[in-house]
Design a protein around this motif. Structure first.
Motif, short mmCIF file in Angstrom:
data_model
loop_
_atom_site.label_atom_id
_atom_site.label_comp_id
_atom_site.label_asym_id
_atom_site.label_seq_id
_atom_site.Cartn_x
_atom_site.Cartn_y
_atom_site.Cartn_z
N ALA A 204 49.91 40.07 106.80
CA ALA A 204 49.63 41.50 106.71
C ALA A 204 48.20 41.72 106.22
N ASP A 205 47.60 42.81 106.65
CA ASP A 205 46.23 43.15 106.30
C ASP A 205 45.24 42.05 106.67
N ARG A 206 45.59 41.22 107.66
CA ARG A 206 44.74 40.14 108.18
C ARG A 206 44.38 39.10 107.12
N LEU A 207 45.25 38.97 106.10
CA LEU A 207 45.05 37.92 105.10
C LEU A 207 45.46 36.58 105.70
N ILE A 208 44.82 35.52 105.23
CA ILE A 208 45.10 34.17 105.72
C ILE A 208 46.11 33.53 104.79
N LEU A 209 47.17 32.97 105.37
CA LEU A 209 48.22 32.30 104.59
C LEU A 209 48.17 30.80 104.89
N LEU A 210 48.28 29.99 103.86
CA LEU A 210 48.25 28.53 104.00
C LEU A 210 49.49 27.96 103.33
N ARG A 211 50.06 26.92 103.91
CA ARG A 211 51.19 26.23 103.29
C ARG A 211 51.21 24.79 103.76
N GLU A 212 51.91 23.97 103.01
CA GLU A 212 52.16 22.60 103.43
C GLU A 212 53.49 22.57 104.16
N SER A 213 53.57 21.81 105.22
CA SER A 213 54.79 21.81 106.03
C SER A 213 55.99 21.24 105.27
N ASP A 214 55.74 20.37 104.29
CA ASP A 214 56.87 19.82 103.54
C ASP A 214 57.30 20.73 102.38
N ALA A 215 56.58 21.84 102.12
CA ALA A 215 56.96 22.83 101.11
C ALA A 215 56.68 24.22 101.66
N PRO A 216 57.42 24.63 102.69
CA PRO A 216 57.10 25.88 103.39
C PRO A 216 57.30 27.15 102.57
N ASP A 217 58.00 27.07 101.46
CA ASP A 217 58.22 28.26 100.63
C ASP A 217 57.04 28.57 99.72
N VAL A 218 56.13 27.61 99.55
CA VAL A 218 54.95 27.81 98.70
C VAL A 218 53.78 28.18 99.60
N VAL A 219 53.30 29.42 99.46
CA VAL A 219 52.26 29.93 100.35
C VAL A 219 51.07 30.40 99.52
N ALA A 220 49.87 29.95 99.90
CA ALA A 220 48.63 30.42 99.29
C ALA A 220 48.05 31.50 100.20
N VAL A 221 47.54 32.57 99.60
CA VAL A 221 46.99 33.69 100.36
C VAL A 221 45.52 33.85 100.00
N THR A 222 44.69 34.04 101.03
CA THR A 222 43.26 34.23 100.82
C THR A 222 42.69 35.14 101.89
N THR A 223 41.42 35.44 101.79
CA THR A 223 40.75 36.25 102.81
C THR A 223 40.00 35.34 103.77
N ARG A 224 39.60 35.90 104.89
CA ARG A 224 38.83 35.11 105.86
C ARG A 224 37.50 34.65 105.25
N ALA A 225 36.85 35.52 104.50
CA ALA A 225 35.54 35.17 103.91
C ALA A 225 35.69 34.02 102.91
N ARG A 226 36.71 34.07 102.08
CA ARG A 226 36.91 32.99 101.10
C ARG A 226 37.30 31.69 101.79
N LEU A 227 38.12 31.77 102.82
CA LEU A 227 38.48 30.56 103.55
C LEU A 227 37.26 29.97 104.24
N ALA A 228 36.41 30.83 104.81
CA ALA A 228 35.18 30.35 105.47
C ALA A 228 34.26 29.66 104.46
N ALA A 229 34.14 30.23 103.26
CA ALA A 229 33.30 29.61 102.23
C ALA A 229 33.89 28.27 101.79
N PHE A 230 35.21 28.20 101.67
CA PHE A 230 35.87 26.95 101.29
C PHE A 230 35.67 25.87 102.36
N ILE A 231 35.82 26.24 103.61
CA ILE A 231 35.62 25.28 104.71
C ILE A 231 34.17 24.80 104.75
#
Length: 109
Positions: free
Chosen positions: A26-53
């Protein structure tokens, strides 16, 4: 929450459950998770993810990928050797001739 379209990296191996998945929420937020723990989700913005990458590509996190170093038994690890002519962390240039002059003057006693 509507059904999310989770995507896996092409580097994520064949189904061993060891991969990171990404989705747009929702609101174009980026969600990240590990496939072996799908209930744990990290949420970030596109700008923060781009800076991290960008930081990952620049090597800022390479020390996390290497094996951990054993802690020193007594005190901090030794400093790397300094070479003449290199800049110090304070922006000062080392002067090898000053060391020689000090050694000559201090030995004259």
């Amino acid at each position: 929450m509507s059904q999310l379209a989770w995507r896996k990296s092409s580097y994520s191996g064949g189904g061993n459950g060891n991969c990171v998945e990404v989705a747009v929420g929702a609101d174009r937020l980026i969600l990240l998770r590990e496939s072996d723990a799908p209930d744990v989700v990290a949420v970030t913005t596109r700008a923060r993810l781009a800076a991290f990458i960008a930081a990952i590509k620049a090597g800022d996190f390479d020390d996390f990928a290497s094996p951990p170093r054993r802690p020193a038994r007594y005190g901090p690890p030794p400093s790397p050797p300094r070479r003449p002519g290199l800049r110090s962390p304070y922006g000062l240039r080392a002067d090898p001739s000053a060391r020689r002059a000090f050694a000559v003057n201090s030995s004259s006693g």
